[in-house]
Design an enzyme around this catalytic site. Structure first.
Site, PDB file in Angstrom:
ATOM      1  N   SER A 193       0.841  -1.199   0.000  1.00 36.61           N
ATOM      2  CA  SER A 193       0.000   0.000   0.000  1.00 36.61           C
ATOM      3  C   SER A 193       0.883   1.259   0.000  1.00 36.61           C
ATOM      4  O   SER A 193       1.671   1.437  -0.934  1.00 36.61           O
ATOM      5  CB  SER A 193      -0.963  -0.049   1.191  1.00 36.61           C
ATOM      6  OG  SER A 193      -1.989   0.894   1.061  1.00 36.61           O
ATOM      7  N   LEU A 194       0.799   2.136   1.007  1.00 40.69           N
ATOM      8  CA  LEU A 194       1.703   3.287   1.077  1.00 40.69           C
ATOM      9  C   LEU A 194       3.150   2.843   0.924  1.00 40.69           C
ATOM     10  O   LEU A 194       3.977   3.543   0.329  1.00 40.69           O
ATOM     11  CB  LEU A 194       1.516   4.024   2.410  1.00 40.69           C
ATOM     12  CG  LEU A 194       2.595   5.053   2.812  1.00 40.69           C
ATOM     13  CD1 LEU A 194       2.755   6.146   1.770  1.00 40.69           C
ATOM     14  CD2 LEU A 194       2.285   5.639   4.188  1.00 40.69           C
TER      15      LEU A 194
ATOM     16  N   ASP B 207     -10.057  -5.454  -4.163  1.00 40.22           N
ATOM     17  CA  ASP B 207      -9.697  -4.338  -3.281  1.00 40.22           C
ATOM     18  C   ASP B 207     -10.714  -3.214  -3.412  1.00 40.22           C
ATOM     19  O   ASP B 207     -10.956  -2.689  -4.501  1.00 40.22           O
ATOM     20  CB  ASP B 207      -8.298  -3.842  -3.678  1.00 40.22           C
ATOM     21  CG  ASP B 207      -7.613  -3.050  -2.592  1.00 40.22           C
ATOM     22  OD1 ASP B 207      -8.296  -2.313  -1.870  1.00 40.22           O
ATOM     23  OD2 ASP B 207      -6.374  -3.163  -2.486  1.00 40.22           O
TER      24      ASP B 207
ATOM     25  N   HIS C  34      -8.039  -5.374   0.219  1.00 37.99           N
ATOM     26  CA  HIS C  34      -6.795  -4.662   0.529  1.00 37.99           C
ATOM     27  C   HIS C  34      -6.006  -5.368   1.633  1.00 37.99           C
ATOM     28  O   HIS C  34      -4.782  -5.416   1.576  1.00 37.99           O
ATOM     29  CB  HIS C  34      -7.118  -3.217   0.931  1.00 37.99           C
ATOM     30  CG  HIS C  34      -5.944  -2.313   0.881  1.00 37.99           C
ATOM     31  ND1 HIS C  34      -5.288  -2.001  -0.297  1.00 37.99           N
ATOM     32  CD2 HIS C  34      -5.274  -1.649   1.861  1.00 37.99           C
ATOM     33  CE1 HIS C  34      -4.278  -1.182  -0.044  1.00 37.99           C
ATOM     34  NE2 HIS C  34      -4.247  -0.966   1.256  1.00 37.99           N
TER      35      HIS C  34
END
Length: 262
Positions: free
Chosen positions: A92-93, A212, A239
């Protein structure tokens, strides 16, 4: 863009072998996102597991959180653990952080694994991040937990939970929100690594989470298309792939590392 260097990140180091720093997502911690993977990864690698400012044991930064600053801090955590070159595993990030670290420190990064990632936020993600920050700013952790459950888990996974278990899950999500979540969400909202992608020259695996509800899998396909020679794989998960399909994720990652001698 200039930035103030971050203080050292609180870091856990496990195992021995080629370096494998982990870059976690926003609103979580390295334990929340990678704890299930770490034992298998540490069997043949030196796993370097830092927490971002405001997550785990790392305090909030004195100044603004920037992508360059976080990428440099991740690399510093690895070198501080005695790992001079390494493969970055971003979630993710953490995919944004990993790509920027590879662009800023090409002599150190030997490979990339990018899961549920992006080069920058799309409209849906921007709206979600704005809602994150609004709910957290109002101190409404219960509402934040509900939105987090709806966006983190696939529809099938969430609906399959016994109804009597849902309140406990929502309570857990509400009680586990890191102090740095709003800052980390703000970083995702402003980050853009699109210009970095064509210059990535190391083996790269992009893993899309195809169910997601937070980060569209189209973002992963863009990463794979723009990074020269990138491999692409899909997992039918939301996610929170570490909750829904941890074993499948682990298998893809370990096979990629073995295939490229990383």
């Amino acid at each position: 863009m200039t930035h103030t260097p971050l203080p050292p990140l609180r870091t856990t180091v496990r195992g021995a072998g080629p370096g494998l720093p982990l870059a976690h997502g926003a609103g979580g911690s390295v334990a929340a996102h990678f704890a299930a993977l770490m034992p298998a990864l540490a069997e043949q690698h030196t796993v370097v597991a830092p927490d971002y400012p405001g997550s785990g044991g790392t305090p909030l930064p004195a100044g603004p959180l920037t992508l360059d600053g976080l990428a440099d801090a991740l690399v510093a955590a690895a070198t501080g653990a005695g790992v001079e070159s390494f493969t970055l595993v971003g979630y993710s990030l953490g995919t944004l952080v990993s790509v920027r670290a590879a662009a800023r420190h090409p002599g150190r990064v030997r490979g990339l694994v990018l899961t549920a990632g992006m080069a920058g936020p799309d409209n849906r993600m921007l709206a979600s991040l704005e809602l994150w920050r609004t709910l957290l700013g109002a101190g409404d952790r219960k509402a934040f937990a509900r939105f987090s459950a709806l966006s983190s888990f696939s529809t099938d996974f969430f609906n399959a939970l016994p109804q009597e278990q849902v309140p406990a899950l929502l309570h857990l999500l509400a009680s586990a929100v890191p102090e740095g979540t709003a800052d980390q969400a703000g970083l995702v909202a402003t980050a853009d690594t699109t210009a970095d992608l064509p210059g990535i020259a190391v083996p790269t695996l992009v893993v899309a989470t195809t169910r997601d509800n937070l980060v569209s899998p189209a973002n992963s396909r863009l990463l794979a298309d723009r990074i020269p020679g990138a491999e692409y794989a899909e997992i039918a998960a939301g996610h929170a792939v570490m909750v829904e399909r941890q074993e499948e994720w682990q298998k893809l990652l370990l096979e990629f590392l073995a295939r490229h001698g990383l």
